[in-house]
Design a protein around this motif. Sequence first.
Motif, mmCIF file in Angstrom:
data_model
loop_
_atom_site.group_PDB
_atom_site.id
_atom_site.type_symbol
_atom_site.label_atom_id
_atom_site.label_comp_id
_atom_site.label_asym_id
_atom_site.label_seq_id
_atom_site.Cartn_x
_atom_site.Cartn_y
_atom_site.Cartn_z
ATOM 1 N N PRO A 42 -3.378 4.665 -6.750
ATOM 2 C CA PRO A 42 -4.440 4.020 -5.967
ATOM 3 C C PRO A 42 -5.554 3.452 -6.844
ATOM 4 N N LEU A 43 -5.918 4.181 -7.903
ATOM 5 C CA LEU A 43 -6.978 3.680 -8.791
ATOM 6 C C LEU A 43 -6.527 2.418 -9.523
ATOM 7 N N TYR A 44 -5.286 2.419 -9.998
ATOM 8 C CA TYR A 44 -4.795 1.234 -10.712
ATOM 9 C C TYR A 44 -4.587 0.061 -9.761
ATOM 10 N N ALA A 45 -4.170 0.337 -8.530
ATOM 11 C CA ALA A 45 -4.041 -0.730 -7.531
ATOM 12 C C ALA A 45 -5.417 -1.323 -7.217
ATOM 13 N N MET A 46 -6.423 -0.452 -7.123
ATOM 14 C CA MET A 46 -7.787 -0.932 -6.871
ATOM 15 C C MET A 46 -8.296 -1.761 -8.043
ATOM 16 N N LEU A 47 -7.960 -1.335 -9.247
ATOM 17 C CA LEU A 47 -8.363 -2.077 -10.440
ATOM 18 C C LEU A 47 -7.750 -3.485 -10.423
ATOM 19 N N ALA A 48 -6.445 -3.548 -10.149
ATOM 20 C CA ALA A 48 -5.758 -4.850 -10.106
ATOM 21 C C ALA A 48 -6.285 -5.719 -8.963
ATOM 22 N N VAL A 69 0.806 -1.225 0.000
ATOM 23 C CA VAL A 69 0.000 0.000 0.000
ATOM 24 C C VAL A 69 0.840 1.278 0.000
ATOM 25 N N PRO A 70 1.918 1.375 0.776
ATOM 26 C CA PRO A 70 2.695 2.625 0.713
ATOM 27 C C PRO A 70 3.247 2.924 -0.685
ATOM 28 N N ALA A 71 3.453 1.901 -1.475
ATOM 29 C CA ALA A 71 3.998 2.099 -2.828
ATOM 30 C C ALA A 71 2.957 2.599 -3.818
ATOM 31 N N VAL A 72 1.686 2.518 -3.476
ATOM 32 C CA VAL A 72 0.638 2.866 -4.450
ATOM 33 C C VAL A 72 -0.204 4.064 -4.016
ATOM 34 N N ARG A 73 0.330 4.936 -3.191
ATOM 35 C CA ARG A 73 -0.471 6.039 -2.661
ATOM 36 C C ARG A 73 -0.424 7.310 -3.499
ATOM 37 N N VAL A 129 -6.532 -4.538 0.646
ATOM 38 C CA VAL A 129 -5.696 -3.565 -0.069
ATOM 39 C C VAL A 129 -6.577 -2.462 -0.656
ATOM 40 N N LEU A 130 -7.801 -2.805 -0.994
ATOM 41 C CA LEU A 130 -8.719 -1.826 -1.584
ATOM 42 C C LEU A 130 -9.043 -0.682 -0.623
ATOM 43 N N LEU A 131 -9.153 -0.984 0.647
ATOM 44 C CA LEU A 131 -9.592 0.028 1.623
ATOM 45 C C LEU A 131 -8.659 1.239 1.732
ATOM 46 N N PRO A 132 -7.358 1.064 1.993
ATOM 47 C CA PRO A 132 -6.520 2.267 2.095
ATOM 48 C C PRO A 132 -6.387 3.009 0.775
ATOM 49 N N CYS A 133 -6.444 2.271 -0.330
ATOM 50 C CA CYS A 133 -6.401 2.938 -1.639
ATOM 51 C C CYS A 133 -7.643 3.812 -1.827
ATOM 52 N N LEU A 134 -8.783 3.319 -1.385
ATOM 53 C CA LEU A 134 -10.018 4.093 -1.491
ATOM 54 C C LEU A 134 -9.956 5.351 -0.635
ATOM 55 N N TRP A 135 -9.437 5.241 0.586
ATOM 56 C CA TRP A 135 -9.456 6.374 1.510
ATOM 57 C C TRP A 135 -8.432 7.457 1.168
ATOM 58 N N VAL A 136 -7.562 7.181 0.208
ATOM 59 C CA VAL A 136 -6.662 8.224 -0.297
ATOM 60 C C VAL A 136 -7.428 9.165 -1.227
ATOM 61 N N LEU A 137 -8.443 8.664 -1.878
ATOM 62 C CA LEU A 137 -9.136 9.399 -2.943
ATOM 63 C C LEU A 137 -10.029 10.559 -2.489
ATOM 64 N N PRO A 138 -10.789 10.478 -1.395
ATOM 65 C CA PRO A 138 -11.686 11.599 -1.063
ATOM 66 C C PRO A 138 -10.986 12.940 -0.918
ATOM 67 N N SER A 139 -9.794 12.934 -0.346
ATOM 68 C CA SER A 139 -9.086 14.209 -0.153
ATOM 69 C C SER A 139 -8.641 14.828 -1.471
ATOM 70 N N ARG A 140 -8.608 14.039 -2.508
ATOM 71 C CA ARG A 140 -8.246 14.572 -3.826
ATOM 72 C C ARG A 140 -9.412 15.288 -4.498
#
Length: 194
Positions: A63-69, A54-58, A103-114
Amino acid sequence: MKLSICFMLISIASYGLSYWLPSLVKEFGVGYTANGFLNAIPYLLATFALIFLVPAVRKGDRPLYAMLAASVIGMVCFLSSVFLHNNVYRFALLSLGGPCIYVLLPCLWVLPSRFLKDAKAAVGIATITSVGGFGAFLGQNLVAWVRHLSGSADLPMLIPAGACFLLFFMIFNMIYSEKITRIFMFDEKSKESI
């Protein structure tokens, strides 16, 4: 709203798996102690994935591509676990599919602040959390409903697989719409410079 639906789908998959995995492993013919140890394996793998992956995909679009995979891998693992009859392979697939959900959860929670700032962020995060809570309710009940209707211990894993399938299309839509927006924004900027 898209992030709310994504969180709901992640919750459906997460609660569907966590509520049903012990029952599914019990069907393998193992005792209670072995069942407990076996059920810890997907969560142990998820811990390693969260620490190292997860730290590598923030950053950026990662994050979107990590969620896709993760959604594709999770969908394939859960779907394959339904149709394989070898318990070792089925459990291995479930053990690989489980960490994908987490893995999906932390990737998702990066997105709202964007997307959201200030007061809109608070309202947006509250909305995402509320809809996700409904997903938790759905996940645990849909799995039991499928088990009741089918009489099969395997078919309930179609619920996490279906949630990952729908999540894949939601994420793909978000990536595609973001790219289209960037193209149009670039076109507008180039027109202004001319």
